[in-house]
Design a protein around this motif. Structure first.
Motif, mmCIF file in Angstrom:
data_model
loop_
_atom_site.group_PDB
_atom_site.id
_atom_site.type_symbol
_atom_site.label_atom_id
_atom_site.label_comp_id
_atom_site.label_asym_id
_atom_site.label_seq_id
_atom_site.Cartn_x
_atom_site.Cartn_y
_atom_site.Cartn_z
ATOM 1 N N VAL A 79 0.839 -1.204 0.000
ATOM 2 C CA VAL A 79 0.000 0.000 0.000
ATOM 3 C C VAL A 79 0.870 1.250 0.000
ATOM 4 C CG1 VAL A 79 -1.597 1.393 1.404
ATOM 5 C CG2 VAL A 79 -2.010 -1.041 1.112
ATOM 6 N N LEU A 80 1.834 1.300 0.902
ATOM 7 C CA LEU A 80 2.670 2.490 1.040
ATOM 8 C C LEU A 80 3.542 2.716 -0.198
ATOM 9 C CD1 LEU A 80 3.604 2.092 4.791
ATOM 10 C CD2 LEU A 80 2.008 3.728 3.785
ATOM 11 N N TYR A 81 4.070 1.646 -0.765
ATOM 12 C CA TYR A 81 4.897 1.791 -1.965
ATOM 13 C C TYR A 81 4.048 2.235 -3.158
ATOM 14 C CZ TYR A 81 8.653 0.900 -5.299
ATOM 15 O OH TYR A 81 9.613 1.042 -6.273
ATOM 16 N N SER A 82 2.849 1.707 -3.270
ATOM 17 C CA SER A 82 1.981 2.109 -4.385
ATOM 18 C C SER A 82 1.579 3.583 -4.254
ATOM 19 C CB SER A 82 0.744 1.218 -4.477
ATOM 20 O OG SER A 82 -0.109 1.412 -3.366
ATOM 21 N N LYS A 83 1.358 4.054 -3.028
ATOM 22 C CA LYS A 83 1.019 5.470 -2.835
ATOM 23 C C LYS A 83 2.175 6.365 -3.266
ATOM 24 C CE LYS A 83 -2.450 5.064 0.805
ATOM 25 N NZ LYS A 83 -2.800 5.390 2.197
ATOM 26 N N ILE A 86 2.122 6.472 -7.021
ATOM 27 C CA ILE A 86 1.036 7.350 -7.461
ATOM 28 C C ILE A 86 1.469 8.810 -7.342
ATOM 29 C CG2 ILE A 86 -1.296 8.172 -6.893
ATOM 30 C CD1 ILE A 86 -1.918 5.185 -6.131
ATOM 31 N N LYS A 87 2.135 9.142 -6.250
ATOM 32 C CA LYS A 87 2.635 10.514 -6.047
ATOM 33 C C LYS A 87 3.585 10.904 -7.182
ATOM 34 C CE LYS A 87 3.731 14.185 -3.458
ATOM 35 N NZ LYS A 87 2.832 15.238 -3.140
ATOM 36 N N LEU A 88 4.392 9.961 -7.638
ATOM 37 C CA LEU A 88 5.321 10.211 -8.745
ATOM 38 C C LEU A 88 4.628 10.170 -10.104
ATOM 39 C CD1 LEU A 88 8.469 8.124 -7.738
ATOM 40 C CD2 LEU A 88 8.067 10.570 -7.415
ATOM 41 N N ARG A 89 3.341 9.855 -10.098
ATOM 42 C CA ARG A 89 2.539 9.721 -11.310
ATOM 43 C C ARG A 89 2.996 8.528 -12.162
ATOM 44 N NH1 ARG A 89 -1.062 13.268 -11.794
ATOM 45 N NH2 ARG A 89 -1.303 13.253 -14.046
ATOM 46 N N LYS A 90 3.540 7.531 -11.501
ATOM 47 C CA LYS A 90 3.916 6.280 -12.160
ATOM 48 C C LYS A 90 2.757 5.306 -11.971
ATOM 49 C CE LYS A 90 8.896 6.737 -11.615
ATOM 50 N NZ LYS A 90 10.126 6.118 -11.086
ATOM 51 N N PHE A 91 1.693 5.582 -12.701
ATOM 52 C CA PHE A 91 0.445 4.863 -12.498
ATOM 53 C C PHE A 91 0.520 3.386 -12.865
ATOM 54 C CE2 PHE A 91 -1.314 9.285 -13.391
ATOM 55 C CZ PHE A 91 -1.324 9.631 -12.051
ATOM 56 N N SER A 93 3.113 1.435 -12.703
ATOM 57 C CA SER A 93 3.866 0.776 -11.643
ATOM 58 C C SER A 93 2.993 0.598 -10.400
ATOM 59 C CB SER A 93 5.115 1.601 -11.310
ATOM 60 O OG SER A 93 5.819 1.011 -10.266
ATOM 61 N N ALA A 94 2.262 1.643 -10.036
ATOM 62 C CA ALA A 94 1.369 1.567 -8.873
ATOM 63 C C ALA A 94 0.312 0.486 -9.085
ATOM 64 C CB ALA A 94 0.709 2.916 -8.628
ATOM 65 N N LYS A 95 -0.228 0.430 -10.301
ATOM 66 C CA LYS A 95 -1.241 -0.573 -10.634
ATOM 67 C C LYS A 95 -0.678 -1.987 -10.479
ATOM 68 C CE LYS A 95 -3.994 -2.056 -14.577
ATOM 69 N NZ LYS A 95 -4.260 -1.845 -15.990
ATOM 70 N N LEU A 96 0.541 -2.203 -10.970
ATOM 71 C CA LEU A 96 1.172 -3.522 -10.858
ATOM 72 C C LEU A 96 1.418 -3.903 -9.386
ATOM 73 C CD1 LEU A 96 3.738 -3.377 -13.798
ATOM 74 C CD2 LEU A 96 1.648 -4.762 -13.653
ATOM 75 N N ILE A 97 1.860 -2.945 -8.604
ATOM 76 C CA ILE A 97 2.113 -3.203 -7.176
ATOM 77 C C ILE A 97 0.816 -3.574 -6.470
ATOM 78 C CG2 ILE A 97 2.795 -2.126 -4.989
ATOM 79 C CD1 ILE A 97 4.769 -0.411 -6.740
#
Length: 167
Positions: A79-83, A86-91, A93-97
């Motif tokens: 959760v924390l890594y995906s957030k 998302i902050k970096l706008r690496k959507f 990557s966040a989706k995969l995590i």
């Protein structure tokens, strides 16, 4: 344990005063005063955000990656890594995590809500709806900070309404 809370309060105060280096050092020190896994994960994330705030992307990434490498057996690390992603706008990557988190911990509610929100922000409402439907199909969803099944229904209703589907 008293020292732990004292250090955390000092670190939080430093962070609020934008003294991120001091906050980082205090968070680092506080790690030694707790054995609670979730506290250790949150502390490491706080350390990463301190690095982010002083403009140190390599160290920020290191600390977030540390979460996944050392606490992959705890859903909060994903959760924390995906957030952060998302902050970096690496959507992507966040989706995969988040998808990996769901595959490992299918009853962890926060994954579904984060992923659905991310997909909605990416204008992929159909996928967002599917994620929420999958969440509702889970029998034992964990509740998180007052978040429950009702929030899934609310988000689902909002998505349908925004598409003009009033049924």
């Amino acid at each position: 344990m008293n020292s732990f809370f004292s250090i955390i309060r000092k670190a939080t105060a430093c962070e609020m005063e934008k003294e991120f280096t001091k906050a980082f050092n205090l968070y680092f020190e506080s790690e030694y005063y707790t054995t609670d896994l979730s506290s250790k994960i949150k502390i490491r994330a706080k350390m990463a955000w301190c690095q982010y705030s002083v403009g140190n992307p390599k160290e920020t990434e290191f600390h977030f990656q540390y979460l996944l490498d050392n606490f992959s057996d705890h859903p909060l690390s994903y959760v924390l890594y995906s957030k952060y992603q998302i902050k970096l706008r690496k959507f992507k990557s966040a989706k995969l995590i988040l998808k990996k988190g769901i595959s490992l911990y299918p009853s962890f509610l926060e994954y579904y809500l984060l992923l659905a929100s991310l997909l909605k922000d990416m204008d992929r409402s159909e996928e967002s709806i599917e994620v929420l439907k999958i969440a509702l199909a889970q029998e034992n969803l964990t509740k998180s900070k007052g978040i429950g099944r009702k929030d899934i229904w609310s988000e689902l209703g909002s998505l349908f309404y925004s598409r003009g589907d009033y049924n």
